[in-house]
Write an enzyme that holds these catalytic residues in place. Structure first.
Site, mmCIF file in Angstrom:
data_model
loop_
_atom_site.group_PDB
_atom_site.id
_atom_site.type_symbol
_atom_site.label_atom_id
_atom_site.label_comp_id
_atom_site.label_asym_id
_atom_site.label_seq_id
_atom_site.Cartn_x
_atom_site.Cartn_y
_atom_site.Cartn_z
ATOM 1 N N TRP A 40 0.824 -1.221 0.000
ATOM 2 C CA TRP A 40 0.000 0.000 0.000
ATOM 3 C C TRP A 40 0.847 1.255 0.000
ATOM 4 O O TRP A 40 0.529 2.230 -0.688
ATOM 5 C CB TRP A 40 -0.990 -0.007 1.157
ATOM 6 C CG TRP A 40 -2.119 -0.960 0.913
ATOM 7 C CD1 TRP A 40 -2.449 -2.056 1.649
ATOM 8 C CD2 TRP A 40 -3.070 -0.918 -0.172
ATOM 9 N NE1 TRP A 40 -3.529 -2.701 1.088
ATOM 10 C CE2 TRP A 40 -3.926 -2.027 -0.018
ATOM 11 C CE3 TRP A 40 -3.257 -0.066 -1.260
ATOM 12 C CZ2 TRP A 40 -4.979 -2.298 -0.911
ATOM 13 C CZ3 TRP A 40 -4.301 -0.325 -2.152
ATOM 14 C CH2 TRP A 40 -5.144 -1.426 -1.971
ATOM 15 N N LYS A 97 -12.686 -0.997 5.932
ATOM 16 C CA LYS A 97 -11.883 -1.902 6.749
ATOM 17 C C LYS A 97 -12.403 -1.907 8.182
ATOM 18 O O LYS A 97 -12.826 -2.922 8.691
ATOM 19 C CB LYS A 97 -10.404 -1.495 6.733
ATOM 20 C CG LYS A 97 -9.810 -1.222 5.342
ATOM 21 C CD LYS A 97 -9.715 -2.446 4.489
ATOM 22 C CE LYS A 97 -9.311 -2.243 3.040
ATOM 23 N NZ LYS A 97 -8.152 -1.447 2.747
ATOM 24 N N ASP A 112 -1.732 7.041 5.904
ATOM 25 C CA ASP A 112 -2.821 6.190 5.412
ATOM 26 C C ASP A 112 -3.181 5.200 6.529
ATOM 27 O O ASP A 112 -2.497 4.200 6.723
ATOM 28 C CB ASP A 112 -2.359 5.447 4.150
ATOM 29 C CG ASP A 112 -3.397 4.450 3.655
ATOM 30 O OD1 ASP A 112 -4.468 4.320 4.288
ATOM 31 O OD2 ASP A 112 -3.127 3.784 2.640
#
Ligand SMILES: *Cc1c(COP(=O)(O)O)cnc(C)c1O
Length: 361
Positions: A102, A197, A173
């Site tokens: 990511w 999430k 993030d």
């Protein structure tokens, strides 16, 4: 119809109590004449829903007053581009820390807009340890530092920052870890997290921005990506994802009712420790991450014999354990243990894994 244990990485499990409340309110929201899905985002009743959600999130995270909270669309991936666009006038370069898949996606999207310098990387340990910050070289004219505290795919979680960040804002993030434990919001200039999430339904991304960072956008930043403009318009530059915003609000209130983030952290730590402890004591399952940086939220593991992956997933599903396949890019297994995954689910998973090992090792 039976709800079974859900270890999906995202969209992921939501608290049953939240879904029940949403079900009960679905046809007609209290104080309204219609479903929340059918209400104007500009109307008074949705305005109350929106404000209540923000207030609850602010209490949970103790968000300081000089931060704005935005409820946007386009996922964390949208923010990969929004970050360099919105901070462009702070510097021509940006520093990124490579902790896994990511962080590298965030980095390559930013590279379309400014000079990106990877100041540290966990690659040297094959992403099993935190990136080392000693002797890092900051780029000149560095507008911000970007980090990814929890790598959802690799299962590496670390809140380390370089000692000499100085006044460079830290952009983080937090997609798969926001609300899993208390954090100090003031360490960061910008926090963003896709909702699917650990927050609520897909379609929503929460962005928390320090006010002094709201006016550094490139002039050609699309209006919907412009944090300053979104802040001025209450996240309603375009029609916001009203249902996802409402449901996230219910999740925030559920978290407060559980005792807030300290209480959740205690539960999350226990859940993760149990599973890692079982994996470490097994000859058959393996997690390569250094114990000091193992993710509480996403636990990747492999089987001693990868040929048994399919059998494992098949029998797990039969036992009522779902969403355990690893990310398509890495294979193996992954159990995501977000807030809505109860300890009983982890107990059931460990019991299943122990039994599987007995039969197949
Ligand atoms: C899931 C995830 C993303 C991507 O989220 P989208 O909402 O699909 O854009 C980005 N970063 C992290 C850490 C993630 O877990």
């Amino acid at each position: 119809m039976r709800r079974e244990w859900n270890f999906s990485a995202g969209p992921a499990a939501l608290p049953t109590a939240v879904l029940e409340r949403a079900r009960d309110e679905l046809l007609c929201l209290d104080g309204a004449h219609a479903s929340v899905i059918e209400l104007s985002h500009r109307g008074q009743r949705f305005g109350e829903v929106a404000e209540r959600a923000e207030a609850s999130l602010r209490r949970l995270l103790a968000v300081p007053d000089d931060y704005r909270v935005l409820f946007l669309q386009g996922g964390a991936t949208g923010q990969f581009a929004a970050v360099p666009l919105n901070l462009a006038r702070r510097g021509a370069a940006a520093a990124y820390v490579d902790t896994g898949i990511w962080s590298r996606k965030a980095e390559s999207e930013a590279a379309r807009y400014l000079d990106v310098v990877r100041i540290a990387s966990a690659a040297e340990s094959d992403y099993t340890r935190a990136a080392r910050f000693d002797g890092i070289a900051w780029p000149a004219d560095c507008g911000y530092l970007h980090v990814t505290p929890n790598e959802t795919i690799g299962g590496l979680e670390t809140y380390d920052l370089p000692d000499d960040v100085g006044d460079r804002p830290v952009v983080a993030d937090f997609s798969s870890t926001l609300l899993s434990r208390p954090i100090d919001v003031a360490r960061y200039g910008v926090i963003y997290a896709g909702a699917q999430k650990n927050i609520g339904p897909a379609g929503l991304v929460v962005v928390i921005v320090r006010e002094d960072l709201l006016d550094a956008a490139r002039a050609d930043t699309p209006t919907i990506w412009n944090w300053g403009e979104q802040a001025r318009q209450g996240s309603m530059v375009a029609t916001p994802p009203t249902f996802a915003w409402y449901l996230a609000g219910l999740v925030f209130e559920w978290l407060e009712a559980q005792g807030g983030l300290s209480a959740m952290a205690e539960i999350n730590r226990r859940k993760a420790e149990k599973l890692y402890h079982f994996i470490d004591s097994s000859e058959f399952f393996h997690n390569p991450i250094d114990p000091s940086v193992r993710s509480w939220m996403n636990v990747p593991f492999i089987l001693a014999d990868a040929q048994l992956d399919g059998v494992f997933l098949h029998h797990a599903a039969e036992a009522g354990l779902h969403g355990l396949a690893g990310h398509r890019s890495v294979g193996g297994m992954r159990a995501s243990l977000y807030n809505a995954v109860p300890e009983a689910a982890v107990d059931a998973l460990i019991e299943f894994m122990a039994d599987f090992e007995q039969r197949h090792a």
